[in-house]
Write a protein that holds these residues in place. Structure first.
Motif, short mmCIF file in Angstrom:
data_model
loop_
_atom_site.label_atom_id
_atom_site.label_comp_id
_atom_site.label_asym_id
_atom_site.label_seq_id
_atom_site.Cartn_x
_atom_site.Cartn_y
_atom_site.Cartn_z
N HIS A 47 64.22 34.38 -13.43
CA HIS A 47 64.82 34.63 -12.50
C HIS A 47 65.88 35.45 -13.01
CE1 HIS A 47 66.75 31.13 -14.77
NE2 HIS A 47 67.51 31.53 -14.04
N HIS A 49 69.07 35.82 -13.63
CA HIS A 49 70.06 35.05 -14.30
C HIS A 49 69.40 35.80 -15.39
CE1 HIS A 49 71.62 31.07 -12.26
NE2 HIS A 49 72.18 32.70 -11.97
N HIS A 52 67.78 34.92 -18.36
CA HIS A 52 66.29 34.66 -18.78
C HIS A 52 66.28 36.13 -18.66
CE1 HIS A 52 65.70 30.74 -17.44
NE2 HIS A 52 67.26 30.38 -17.50
N HIS A 104 66.17 27.49 -7.71
CA HIS A 104 67.16 27.90 -8.31
C HIS A 104 68.65 28.14 -8.06
CE1 HIS A 104 69.89 27.39 -12.12
NE2 HIS A 104 69.06 29.31 -12.05
N ASP A 127 63.89 27.57 -14.50
CA ASP A 127 65.43 27.25 -14.06
C ASP A 127 65.27 26.36 -12.58
OD1 ASP A 127 66.69 27.55 -16.40
OD2 ASP A 127 68.18 28.36 -15.64
ZN LIG Z 1 69.44 30.07 -14.23
#
Ligand SMILES: [Zn+2]
Length: 348
Positions: A47, A49, A52, A104, A127
């Motif tokens: 994802h 963020h 990551h 998430h 996540d």
């Molecule tokens: Zn995250």
């Protein structure tokens, strides 16, 4: 180095797909990386963020994650971003790989690998949460022999209340703050959490303003077909009478300019000290992660032979699982030593 050596000990105990955790997660014996923090030749990004994501030569992710990466970090000058829809299979080395919704944030994916020569499977959660979200896809975990999972809230004391309860508490905070002649400032990360906050303000009857970083991410949510309630760009001169949503790092600046009361929305609000630790007036437990019960529920759904934990209370949760009779080890702590000391070298 030590992590790698200990991990190899663990790999001998199970016949499934092995993983290495050194500078990021790597499928053992293959050029396949999972959410590595530094650029790699070929990586899956679960994802958008920042913890990551890195600029890899070849990135595989879901289409919404690709759109969020472009909006958040800009289009790369080089490198390939390969967006594959949930459930669609791609081939890499000796593996078939599919992405499944992780629940998430928008586009967040679990990664499922099947090894061609023996059919062994692995699921990496990234996540995730299993509870319904107002703004992103519902998680769809699938069965795998080896489960690599995040355990951010991996202690039994982390049990999130129903969303209706949190929503009611946030609404009470908003009205009480407005009644006191101040601006309610709701704090949440600009990607994922802020969109959930906006959604839980739907129908409250108070106009909403949001920080520009939140509007930027919200535009991608809308492009991807997600409906967000009406809100406008934060204008400090007109903020009185509005509820304001902003990322936590803007708190100081905004509070210096606005007569406001602050509330953080985070899973860490379950800790009684959260208000003081984060320097806010209130803290409400709204999280994009699984709580302890959901972590256990995931294991029921995936039904793995072995579990590896990678984030948060990794050693504690793995020990909890072993007490429940499930082979489980932290990839980031030294509980592999226990594996060696217990002499459990063959669990097949
Ligand atoms: Zn995250």
């Amino acid at each position: 180095m030590q992590d790698d050596r200990l991990m190899e000990t663990a790999l001998r105990s199970t016949p499934g797909i092995g993983v290495r955790h050194g500078r990021g997660l790597q499928i053992a014996g293959a050029g396949i990386w999972l959410d590595p923090p530094k650029p790699k030749p070929w990586a899956l990004v679960s994802h958008a963020h920042i913890d990551h994501f890195a600029r890899h030569d070849h990135t595989v992710c879901s289409p919404p994650t690709a759109a969020l990466i472009h909006a958040r970090y800009g289009r790369p000058r080089k490198g390939v971003l390969n967006a594959i829809p949930f459930g669609q299979s791609i081939e890499r080395e000796a593996f078939s790989i599919r992405l499944h919704a992780a629940g998430h944030i928008l586009g967040s994916a679990m990664v499922h690998l099947t090894r061609h020569d023996d059919g062994a499977t692995l699921l990496y959660t990234g996540d995730f949460k299993l509870r319904d979200s107002l703004t992103c896809e519902r998680a769809e975990p699938v069965q795998a022999d080896t489960l690599v999972m995040e355990t951010t809230f991996g202690l039994p004391r982390f049990k999130f209340p129903p969303r209706a309860e949190v929503t009611a508490a946030v609404h009470r905070f908003v009205f009480a703050t407005l009644d006191a002649g101040k601006v309610p400032l709701l704090l949440g990360y600009s990607l994922g959490k802020a969109q959930e906050i906006l959604a839980l303000l739907d129908g409250i009857g108070v106009p909403v303003m949001a920080h520009e970083s939140i509007l930027k991410m919200g535009a991608v949510y809308r492009e991807c077909g997600r409906v967000l309630p009406e809100h406008e760009l934060l204008d400090l001169d007109r903020a009185a009478g509005h509820v304001v949503v902003a990322p936590p790092q803007t708190t100081k600046t905004l509070c210096a300019k606005l007569p406001c009361r602050t509330a953080l929305l985070s899973g860490w609000a379950l800790d009684k000290s959260a208000k003081y630790r984060y320097g806010v007036d209130e803290a409400f437990p709204l999280s994009d992660h699984a709580d302890h019960d959901e972590l256990l529920q995931l294991i029921d759904q995936v039904c793995p032979r072995v579990v590896y934990t990678v984030h948060g209370y990794t050693a504690e949760f793995a020990a909890d699982l072993r007490r429940r009779g499930i082979e489980a080890w932290s990839l980031v702590d030294n509980d592999q030593l226990e594996l060696r000391l217990e002499g459990r070298v063959d669990c097949s």
